[in-house]
Write a protein that holds these residues in place. Structure first.
Motif, PDB file in Angstrom:
ATOM      1  N   ALA A  10      10.720 -11.573   5.888  1.00 41.10           N
ATOM      2  CA  ALA A  10       9.386  -9.957   6.416  1.00 41.10           C
ATOM      3  C   ALA A  10       9.276  -9.726   5.344  1.00 41.10           C
ATOM      4  O   ALA A  10       8.207  -8.376   5.026  1.00 41.10           O
ATOM      5  CB  ALA A  10      10.750  -8.944   6.598  1.00 41.10           C
ATOM      6  N   ALA A  11       9.676  -9.518   3.892  1.00 44.19           N
ATOM      7  CA  ALA A  11       9.114  -9.173   1.977  1.00 44.19           C
ATOM      8  C   ALA A  11       7.856 -10.599   2.362  1.00 44.19           C
ATOM      9  O   ALA A  11       7.068  -9.680   2.275  1.00 44.19           O
ATOM     10  CB  ALA A  11      10.269  -9.369   1.459  1.00 44.19           C
ATOM     11  N   VAL A  12       7.789 -11.078   2.334  1.00 48.12           N
ATOM     12  CA  VAL A  12       6.639 -11.962   2.556  1.00 48.12           C
ATOM     13  C   VAL A  12       5.508 -11.955   3.298  1.00 48.12           C
ATOM     14  O   VAL A  12       4.762 -11.429   2.741  1.00 48.12           O
ATOM     15  CB  VAL A  12       7.260 -13.454   2.341  1.00 48.12           C
ATOM     16  N   ASN A  13       6.388 -11.469   4.086  1.00 49.77           N
ATOM     17  CA  ASN A  13       5.261 -11.311   5.424  1.00 49.77           C
ATOM     18  C   ASN A  13       3.991 -10.122   5.142  1.00 49.77           C
ATOM     19  O   ASN A  13       3.169  -9.792   5.627  1.00 49.77           O
ATOM     20  CB  ASN A  13       5.798 -11.589   6.637  1.00 49.77           C
ATOM     21  N   ASP A  14       5.057  -8.881   4.248  1.00 49.84           N
ATOM     22  CA  ASP A  14       4.710  -7.883   4.588  1.00 49.84           C
ATOM     23  C   ASP A  14       3.275  -7.224   2.995  1.00 49.84           C
ATOM     24  O   ASP A  14       2.775  -6.564   2.676  1.00 49.84           O
ATOM     25  CB  ASP A  14       5.588  -6.666   4.644  1.00 49.84           C
ATOM     26  N   GLY A  15       3.812  -8.506   2.367  1.00 50.91           N
ATOM     27  CA  GLY A  15       3.119  -8.646   0.757  1.00 50.91           C
ATOM     28  C   GLY A  15       3.595  -7.916  -0.070  1.00 50.91           C
ATOM     29  O   GLY A  15       2.748  -7.599  -0.753  1.00 50.91           O
ATOM     30  N   ILE A  16       4.955  -7.578   0.257  1.00 51.81           N
ATOM     31  CA  ILE A  16       5.862  -6.923  -0.791  1.00 51.81           C
ATOM     32  C   ILE A  16       6.269  -7.359  -2.292  1.00 51.81           C
ATOM     33  O   ILE A  16       6.253  -7.292  -2.876  1.00 51.81           O
ATOM     34  CB  ILE A  16       7.214  -6.649  -0.144  1.00 51.81           C
ATOM     35  N   VAL A  17       5.904  -9.105  -1.649  1.00 50.54           N
ATOM     36  CA  VAL A  17       6.653 -10.458  -3.192  1.00 50.54           C
ATOM     37  C   VAL A  17       5.412 -11.407  -2.282  1.00 50.54           C
ATOM     38  O   VAL A  17       5.864 -12.051  -1.417  1.00 50.54           O
ATOM     39  CB  VAL A  17       8.248 -10.533  -2.797  1.00 50.54           C
TER      40      VAL A  17
END
Length: 221
Positions: free
Chosen positions: A41-48
Motif C-alpha cells: 500500500a505504501a509503494v502504491n501510494d508513493g510513500i516509499v
C-alpha cells in the motif's frame, strides 16, 4: 522503524523474533502477510520506493491446516443429542445453528443470522468474500426438510431467526455459540474440538467421500 528500513534482512530478523516469542507458523504467516500488505500500500501510494522490494524473495512458513471435520457417527450423535440441566437451552441453540450451517453448505454464522428463511430458499451474499468476489455474488440454496424443522423453531414474523438472547453485538452471540459447541464436543466425547467452522469442513469432507467433484463443492461453499 521507518518504511525505508524494511529490508529482506529485517524481515528475516522479525520472523526470528516472532518465533523466539513462541509464535506458530500460522501466526507468523498472518503477521508477515499484514506487513506485506502495508508495504504494498505504501509503494502504491508513493510513500516509499524500494530498489529491491523487501518481500521479493521472502518465503513465509506454511499455515498449519487444522483437521476439524467430524465423523458421520459424531454428526449423527450431535444431531440426535438431548441436552439436560442448566445449559439445555444454550446447547440446543448451538447445536441447531451448527446443523443449519451444515445443511446450508457451511454458511457463516453472520450470514445465517441475517438471512430471510420464510420461503423455500435461503438467499444471501457471503460477507467474508463479498468485497473480493467479482460477478454474481448471491448464493441461493433450497431449504431441505431437515433444515426447515430447525428453522421453524426460531422463525419470527419478519422471516429471520430469533433465539431469545438480547446480545447487543454479533461477537457476543458468536462467543456464546462457540463456547456451547466446545462444551458439547467435550460432553459427547468427540475426538477433535467442536467449533462452528467444523460444519463447513465436514460438509466438504462428506461431499468428497461421496465422489462429488471438488469444483462443485467449492461452488457450493
Amino acid at each position: 522503524m521507518t518504511l525505508q528500513q524494511f529490508t529482506p534482512t529485517a524481515l528475516t530478523l522479525f520472523e526470528k523474533h516472532l518465533r523466539k516469542g513462541g509464535s506458530s507458523d500460522t501466526t507468523i504467516n498472518i503477521s508477515m502477510s499484514h506487513v506485506k500488505a502495508l508495504l504494498n500500500a505504501a509503494v502504491n501510494d508513493g510513500i516509499v520506493e524500494y530498489k529491491i522490494f523487501p518481500f521479493r524473495n521472502y518465503k513465509a512458513p506454511a499455515k498449519a491446516v487444522r483437521d476439524i471435520c467430524i465423523s458421520k457417527e459424531e454428526l449423527r450423535k450431535l444431531r440426535e443429542a438431548e441436552f439436560k440441566g442448566v445449559s439445555t437451552r444454550r446447547h440446543t441453540v448451538a447445536r441447531d445453528l451448527f446443523m443449519l450451517s451444515f445443511y446450508f453448505a457451511g454458511i457463516n454464522l453472520t450470514d445465517l443470522m441475517d438471512a430471510k428463511l420464510d420461503g423455500d430458499t435461503i438467499n444471501f451474499v457471503r460477507k467474508k468474500t463479498a468485497a473480493k468476489k467479482t460477478g454474481e455474488k448471491g448464493v441461493s440454496l433450497t431449504i431441505q426438510p431437515e433444515a426447515r424443522a430447525i428453522i421453524d423453531k426460531y422463525l419470527t414474523d419478519d422471516g429471520k431467526l430469533d433465539f431469545g438472547y438480547n446480545y447487543s453485538q454479533y461477537e457476543q452471540f458468536r462467543s456464546f455459540v462457540t463456547k456451547g459447541l466446545n462444551k458439547i464436543g467435550e460432553d459427547l466425547g468427540f475426538e477433535k474440538k467442536l467449533m462452528f467452522y467444523s460444519a463447513r469442513k465436514t460438509f466438504v469432507q462428506f461431499g468428497q467421500q461421496l465422489g462429488i467433484p471438488l469444483y462443485v463443492l467449492e461452488y457450493a461453499i
